[in-house]
Design an enzyme around this catalytic site. Structure first.
Site, PDB file in Angstrom:
ATOM      1  N   ILE A  84      30.413  41.157  27.256  1.00  0.00           N
ATOM      2  CA  ILE A  84      30.967  40.309  26.195  1.00  0.00           C
ATOM      3  C   ILE A  84      32.120  39.432  26.685  1.00  0.00           C
ATOM      4  O   ILE A  84      32.660  38.628  25.928  1.00  0.00           O
ATOM      5  CB  ILE A  84      31.459  41.158  25.007  1.00  0.00           C
ATOM      6  CG1 ILE A  84      32.503  42.174  25.474  1.00  0.00           C
ATOM      7  CG2 ILE A  84      30.291  41.837  24.318  1.00  0.00           C
ATOM      8  CD1 ILE A  84      33.104  42.987  24.343  1.00  0.00           C
ATOM      9  N   GLY A  87      36.777  38.001  33.305  1.00  0.00           N
ATOM     10  CA  GLY A  87      37.999  37.367  33.754  1.00  0.00           C
ATOM     11  C   GLY A  87      38.067  37.383  35.255  1.00  0.00           C
ATOM     12  O   GLY A  87      37.073  37.654  35.945  1.00  0.00           O
ATOM     13  N   GLY A  88      39.259  37.102  35.791  1.00  0.00           N
ATOM     14  CA  GLY A  88      39.393  37.019  37.230  1.00  0.00           C
ATOM     15  C   GLY A  88      39.233  38.347  37.929  1.00  0.00           C
ATOM     16  O   GLY A  88      38.781  38.406  39.075  1.00  0.00           O
ATOM     17  N   MET A  89      39.610  39.459  37.256  1.00  0.00           N
ATOM     18  CA  MET A  89      39.562  40.762  37.915  1.00  0.00           C
ATOM     19  C   MET A  89      38.386  41.612  37.468  1.00  0.00           C
ATOM     20  O   MET A  89      38.009  42.550  38.162  1.00  0.00           O
ATOM     21  CB  MET A  89      40.863  41.529  37.643  1.00  0.00           C
ATOM     22  CG  MET A  89      42.082  40.899  38.272  1.00  0.00           C
ATOM     23  SD  MET A  89      43.493  42.020  38.235  1.00  0.00           S
ATOM     24  CE  MET A  89      43.645  42.311  36.481  1.00  0.00           C
ATOM     25  N   GLY A  90      37.850  41.358  36.323  1.00  0.00           N
ATOM     26  CA  GLY A  90      36.809  42.244  35.832  1.00  0.00           C
ATOM     27  C   GLY A  90      35.949  41.617  34.775  1.00  0.00           C
ATOM     28  O   GLY A  90      36.117  40.449  34.415  1.00  0.00           O
ATOM     29  N   VAL A  92      33.958  42.615  30.905  1.00  0.00           N
ATOM     30  CA  VAL A  92      34.108  43.505  29.762  1.00  0.00           C
ATOM     31  C   VAL A  92      32.746  43.700  29.109  1.00  0.00           C
ATOM     32  O   VAL A  92      32.007  42.733  28.870  1.00  0.00           O
ATOM     33  CB  VAL A  92      35.122  42.935  28.740  1.00  0.00           C
ATOM     34  CG1 VAL A  92      35.297  43.889  27.569  1.00  0.00           C
ATOM     35  CG2 VAL A  92      36.458  42.683  29.414  1.00  0.00           C
ATOM     36  N   LYS A 109      36.242  47.793  30.348  1.00  0.00           N
ATOM     37  CA  LYS A 109      36.595  46.778  31.340  1.00  0.00           C
ATOM     38  C   LYS A 109      36.304  47.362  32.717  1.00  0.00           C
ATOM     39  O   LYS A 109      36.865  48.401  33.105  1.00  0.00           O
ATOM     40  CB  LYS A 109      38.064  46.383  31.210  1.00  0.00           C
ATOM     41  CG  LYS A 109      38.442  45.225  32.132  1.00  0.00           C
ATOM     42  CD  LYS A 109      39.825  44.676  31.786  1.00  0.00           C
ATOM     43  CE  LYS A 109      40.163  43.473  32.662  1.00  0.00           C
ATOM     44  NZ  LYS A 109      41.491  42.910  32.326  1.00  0.00           N
ATOM     45  N   ASP A 201      51.011  37.053  30.294  1.00  0.00           N
ATOM     46  CA  ASP A 201      49.845  36.191  30.058  1.00  0.00           C
ATOM     47  C   ASP A 201      49.512  36.129  28.567  1.00  0.00           C
ATOM     48  O   ASP A 201      48.357  36.256  28.162  1.00  0.00           O
ATOM     49  CB  ASP A 201      48.640  36.702  30.850  1.00  0.00           C
ATOM     50  CG  ASP A 201      47.541  35.638  30.978  1.00  0.00           C
ATOM     51  OD1 ASP A 201      47.872  34.441  30.893  1.00  0.00           O
ATOM     52  OD2 ASP A 201      46.370  36.008  31.154  1.00  0.00           O
TER      53      ASP A 201
END
Length: 554
Positions: A84, A87-90, A92, A109, A201
């Site tokens: 769904i 992002g930059g690290m993971g 979801v 995540k 952020d």
């Protein structure tokens, strides 16, 4: 692979392929990002792989362009159902419990495959930070560990919501309703700050508004309608304000520039003041429908006034991308009228923002961190004071400002008090007028009595003077009495009494046909009453003088 994902890869590849190979790394560092502005390592890897294939001279059609999507790994007791967000690290996933212990939905995540060591450490740090935060407005950590393929993961309560700006626009919330939701977000940030956590952020897609699943919210068991609730998400680049938290820092500048504080953009020291600045940007956007200029922000009311010149239209929000936990949602509605999305008109919205709200926003957005609100809690308190009709701390002290706020806060009571005061003052005025009028009537009566007494004394004196003449056998005629009285009036020191007698004598002389003497006496009466300052009697004397003149002409 989703068509929109492939479209992003294709567009970025086409642009990078036209550049010198030496410039491609810098280009991809800046452009390979998620809609939220985070580095998108998977996107960059796909584009770099295509560039490598292109450089090798091999035919792209001879090989698969992208790696087939693998079956998602097992994440502890969670079965991953649907991706769904990313992002930059993971990435979801919407997930449900697979161990059969009980039914529960979560947002899992999962770290991206092949993350660099520092990014993987940051992912684990986020999980540890969430484990320390227990607040109704912060997405709750349910579980964490390593997936079957070795990647770290954590499970959060699933929030069925939208970014706060999108939610407010979709429901056309007014200014006060938006401020109430903003206060909730500030309180969540203040809670994190109290536990030495700086989010770093804050942006609409990390502040969701919606409802949580019934299994995660006991209040939902009643089945009644629930009010919207704020959820703060994504502590992926959060910073702990303690010495042993240096693993949260890397050489990369991870931020969303549109919401980053000046010190954050320029590589300075980041404290809780950076979150206060981001909250100021969020508040500005909630109120005006646009984001402030990063260098010299104008007042939100001026932003609304400026948008009126272009029809009040809002552009699409490039930073509003998909939520990392919850339903994907865009930013501000393209082509929407900012005022209508706030259930008002542009003129009324600009008026509503002038004053307190302008001042609050600009204080939160000051370039110098020391001149902003000292904390998110202080910012929330000032917004709440505005909602309660109290003076806000950001405004300079002045008696007129505080009185104005008191009157607006207690409008009904103040109106009633003013009406009562006016009634009292009106009654007192009438009473004072009546008392003054009574005093005037009394003074007039006393003056008239005094004049009557003086006239009576004057007439009595005339008759006393005739007694000696009668004793000597002289006869006193009426004309002699009149002439003697007229001569003696010049010595009477009461001008009002003298005027009364002159009019009386003038009338008698007029009846005797002595018009010249009558005219002279009437003229002297006018002068006497003028000397006494009695304008009413002056008018009377002039009226008598006119009658004498008319009688003489007959």
């Amino acid at each position: 692979m989703r068509s929109d994902r492939w479209h992003a890869i294709e567009q970025l590849f086409s642009r990078a392929a036209d550049l010198d190979p030496a410039d491609r790394s810098t280009f991809l560092e800046a452009e390979a990002r998620t809609p939220d502005g985070d580095p998108d390592l998977a996107l960059r890897e796909e584009v770099e792989r295509l560039l490598a294939l292109d450089a090798s001279g091999g035919g792209l059609l001879d090989r698969p362009l992208v790696t087939p999507v693998a079956v998602p790994p097992e994440a502890g007791p969670w079965r991953l159902l649907e991706r769904i967000g990313e992002g930059g690290m993971g990435e979801v996933w919407r997930a449900e419990r697979a161990d059969g212990a009980f039914e529960q939905t979560a947002a899992v995540k999962l770290a991206r495959p092949g993350l660099a060591a520092d990014i993987a450490d940051r992912f684990r740090a986020e999980r540890q930070i969430l484990a320390t935060l227990e607040h109704p407005a912060i997405a709750r950590l349910l579980d964490g560990g390593s997936a079957s393929d070795g990647r770290p993961y954590f499970a959060l309560e699933f929030v069925d919501g939208e970014p706060i700006t999108t939610y407010c626009d979709h429901h056309r919330l007014g200014v006060n309703e938006r401020l109430a939701l903003f206060v909730e977000a500030c309180e969540a940030v203040a809670y994190a700050h109290a536990r030495l956590v700086v989010h770093r952020d804050l942006k609409p897609s990390n502040v969701l508004v919606g409802t949580v699943g019934a299994d995660a919210d006991p209040a939902g068991a009643t089945g009644g309608e629930r009010s919207p609730r704020v959820r703060l998400l994504d502590f992926g680049i959060a910073k702990l304000l303690v010495p042993d938290a240096e693993q949260t820092q890397t050489g990369r500048q991870l931020m969303t520039p549109a919401y980053a504080a000046p010190e954050q953009r320029h590589g300075g020291s980041v404290t809780t003041a950076a979150d206060v600045y981001a909250l100021g940007v969020l508040l500005y956007e909630l109120l005006s429908g646009s984001r402030p200029d990063a260098d010299v922000p104008t007042r939100p009311s001026e932003a609304v006034t400026t948008s009126m010149a272009t029809g009040g239209r809002l552009p699409p929000d490039p930073a509003g991308g998909p939520s990392v936990v919850g339903r994907p949602a865009g930013g501000a509605t393209p082509g929407a009228d900012a005022s209508s999305l706030r259930s008002t008109t542009s003129e009324r919205l600009a008026r509503r923002l002038r004053g307190d709200l302008d001042t609050i926003c600009l204080k939160a957005l000051r370039a110098d961190p020391d001149r902003r609100y000292r904390s998110a809690a202080e910012l929330a308190a000032d917004v709440q004071r505005h909602l309660d009709g109290l003076p806000v701390e950001a405004r300079p002290e002045s008696a007129s400002y505080r009185v104005g706020k008191f009157v607006r806060r207690h409008a009904a009571g103040t109106t009633a008090a003013v009406v009562a005061l006016l009634a009292i003052l009106g009654g007192a005025g009438v009473a004072l007028w009546q008392a003054a009028e009574a005093d005037r009537q009394r003074d007039r009566a006393l003056a008239e009595a005094t004049r009557a007494e003086r006239v009576s004394g004057f007439v009595a004196g005339l008759f006393q003077d005739t007694n000696g003449l009668e004793a000597n056998g002289d006869t006193i005629t009426a004309r002699q009495m009149l002439d003697r009285g007229l001569a003696r009036l010049a010595r009477l020191d009461d001008p009002a009494a003298r005027g009364d007698l002159l009019i009386a004598l003038s009338g008698i002389y007029s009846d005797l046909g002595q018009s010249e003497i009558a005219d002279s006496a009437a003229t002297q009466a006018v002068l006497a009453f003028r000397s006494a300052g009695d304008s009413t009697m002056v008018a009377r004397a002039f009226r008598h003088l006119a009658s004498v003149y008319v009688g003489a002409q007959a």
